[in-house]
Design a protein around this motif. Structure first.
Motif, PDB file in Angstrom:
ATOM      1  N   ALA A 147      11.911 -39.376  47.398  1.00 36.46           N
ATOM      2  CA  ALA A 147      11.071 -38.392  47.335  1.00 36.46           C
ATOM      3  C   ALA A 147       9.905 -39.357  46.952  1.00 36.46           C
ATOM      4  O   ALA A 147       9.614 -40.065  46.187  1.00 36.46           O
ATOM      5  CB  ALA A 147      11.328 -37.579  46.196  1.00 36.46           C
ATOM      6  N   VAL A 166       3.920 -34.062  49.099  1.00 31.32           N
ATOM      7  CA  VAL A 166       5.246 -34.421  49.001  1.00 31.32           C
ATOM      8  C   VAL A 166       6.051 -34.820  50.391  1.00 31.32           C
ATOM      9  O   VAL A 166       5.868 -34.137  51.485  1.00 31.32           O
ATOM     10  CB  VAL A 166       6.089 -33.789  48.162  1.00 31.32           C
ATOM     11  N   THR A 208      10.579 -35.755  51.165  1.00 31.47           N
ATOM     12  CA  THR A 208      11.780 -35.799  50.758  1.00 31.47           C
ATOM     13  C   THR A 208      12.674 -36.133  51.726  1.00 31.47           C
ATOM     14  O   THR A 208      12.794 -35.360  52.622  1.00 31.47           O
ATOM     15  CB  THR A 208      12.332 -34.605  49.653  1.00 31.47           C
ATOM     16  N   HIS A 214      17.637 -30.970  47.818  1.00 34.92           N
ATOM     17  CA  HIS A 214      16.216 -31.042  47.266  1.00 34.92           C
ATOM     18  C   HIS A 214      15.408 -29.824  47.523  1.00 34.92           C
ATOM     19  O   HIS A 214      15.648 -28.949  48.454  1.00 34.92           O
ATOM     20  CB  HIS A 214      15.529 -32.268  47.963  1.00 34.92           C
ATOM     21  N   GLN A 243      11.271 -28.492  47.573  1.00 33.62           N
ATOM     22  CA  GLN A 243       9.753 -29.036  47.503  1.00 33.62           C
ATOM     23  C   GLN A 243       8.779 -27.671  46.921  1.00 33.62           C
ATOM     24  O   GLN A 243       9.336 -26.619  47.464  1.00 33.62           O
ATOM     25  CB  GLN A 243       9.231 -29.479  48.787  1.00 33.62           C
ATOM     26  N   SER A 267       8.307 -32.447  44.049  1.00 35.73           N
ATOM     27  CA  SER A 267       9.729 -32.229  44.772  1.00 35.73           C
ATOM     28  C   SER A 267      10.635 -32.415  43.754  1.00 35.73           C
ATOM     29  O   SER A 267      10.631 -33.392  42.730  1.00 35.73           O
ATOM     30  CB  SER A 267       9.740 -33.093  45.749  1.00 35.73           C
ATOM     31  N   GLN A 320      15.044 -33.310  43.566  1.00 36.29           N
ATOM     32  CA  GLN A 320      16.131 -33.743  44.221  1.00 36.29           C
ATOM     33  C   GLN A 320      17.297 -34.355  43.247  1.00 36.29           C
ATOM     34  O   GLN A 320      17.095 -34.580  42.026  1.00 36.29           O
ATOM     35  CB  GLN A 320      15.722 -34.750  45.281  1.00 36.29           C
TER      36      GLN A 320
END
Length: 326
Positions: free
Chosen positions: A112, A120, A122, A134, A136, A141, A143
């Motif tokens: 991330a 962000v 990821t 994950h 966001q 974010s 995960q």
């Protein structure tokens, strides 16, 4: 930035990244968060794992640039290389794409990126061990991989979005939410939090706001939360020292008292609060505090006389004599 320079810069990263993957890379399966405080602009990253000293491998940050969490079958180079790419002007997604496209082990990676704008990116590789995923949101974010349940990242996101307070408090809430969902299928061992300023000062010693690690503990999130609270207390202490140095003893007293409230059993915090009471000529309030401290450790009595010589304790010789007899 010159487009040709940027192209050559990215190309050099692609060449360096092509041989990155190694079977010896650590199994830092874990859950983490990258996040930005929309009020202060501070940015942070935090992690917990059933792995020794997880913070040394997973968390990366640079003030004025961004933060990165790299985990699962971890490729640590994503940290410094990702920050370098974002510093050169690439968005989190662009920077992540450059590294993933040249990583033969990308299917095992979970990464991330977050920049100072709160953007962000990821990646959860298709071969990350279940439960893996994950989520966001605005300025963050979350995960996780190798979780007992697939509810971890949703719980983390919800906790971060609904918790009020400082960035560290919201991040800790997200980590605690992961544990409430049973977290890592293997259990727990270490945790870390790293927060830097969104705008760099040019002085590295000023840019890191918080850098705390729990390397090996039966309950690392609780221990990390305890350290965060102590960190806040000592932040008040540091500001109190600056106020004392500037000669503002009333402001120093308020700051030392704030620290003491957060860490009430700490003798040093009680001591500096009492010293400022003396400087403010509030002798009747200071004396009983100092008496209690001196009974527990007489070295604080000796320190008091030295403070007078350094002009950090501004009282008469007569009053000093009274204090030394407490």
């Amino acid at each position: 930035m010159n487009k040709l320079y940027l192209f050559l810069f990215i190309l050099s990263f692609q060449m360096m990244s092509s041989q990155v993957y190694k079977k010896s890379e650590p199994f830092t399966h874990t859950y983490s968060i990258v996040a930005r405080d929309s009020v202060t602009g501070d940015i942070g990253v935090a992690v917990q794992s059933h792995w020794f000293s997880v913070g040394t491998t997973v968390t990366y940050a640079k003030a004025g640039v961004g933060v990165i969490a790299t985990q699962s079958l971890v490729n640590p180079s994503y940290g410094p290389r990702g920050l370098a790419l974002m510093e050169q002007g690439l968005s989190p997604q662009q920077a992540l794409d450059v590294l993933i496209s040249n990583d033969s082990g990308e299917m095992y990676r979970q990464v991330a990126f977050l920049n100072t704008n709160g953007d962000v990116a990821t990646h959860t590789g298709e071969l990350c061990i279940e439960a893996a995923g994950h989520q966001q949101g605005k300025n963050f974010s979350v995960q996780a991989n190798m979780m007992l349940k697939n509810t971890v990242w949703d719980a983390m996101a919800n906790a971060f979005e609904t918790t009020e307070g400082t960035l560290s408090e919201r991040i800790i809430a997200a980590l605690k939410a992961a544990e409430a969902e049973k977290g890592d299928i293997r259990g727990r061992q270490s945790a870390a939090i790293l927060i830097v300023k969104g705008t760099a000062t040019g002085n590295s010693w000023e840019d890191t706001i918080m850098d705390l690690r729990v390397e090996d503990h039966e309950n690392p999130i609780s221990e990390l939360e305890r350290l965060v609270n102590i960190h806040k207390a000592y932040d008040f202490m540091n500001k109190g020292d600056l106020a004392m140095e500037a000669g503002d003893s009333h402001e120093a007293e308020n700051l030392y008292l704030s620290a003491q409230k957060l860490f009430p059993d700490n003798l040093e915090m009680q001591y500096w609060y009492a010293i400022n009471l003396l400087n403010n000529k509030e002798y009747t309030k200071a004396h009983p505090i100092l008496t209690t401290i001196f009974e527990q450790d007489n070295n604080w009595r000796e320190l008091t006389s030295r403070l007078k010589k350094s002009k950090l304790l501004v009282i008469s010789e007569e009053e000093l004599e009274k204090v030394m007899k407490l």
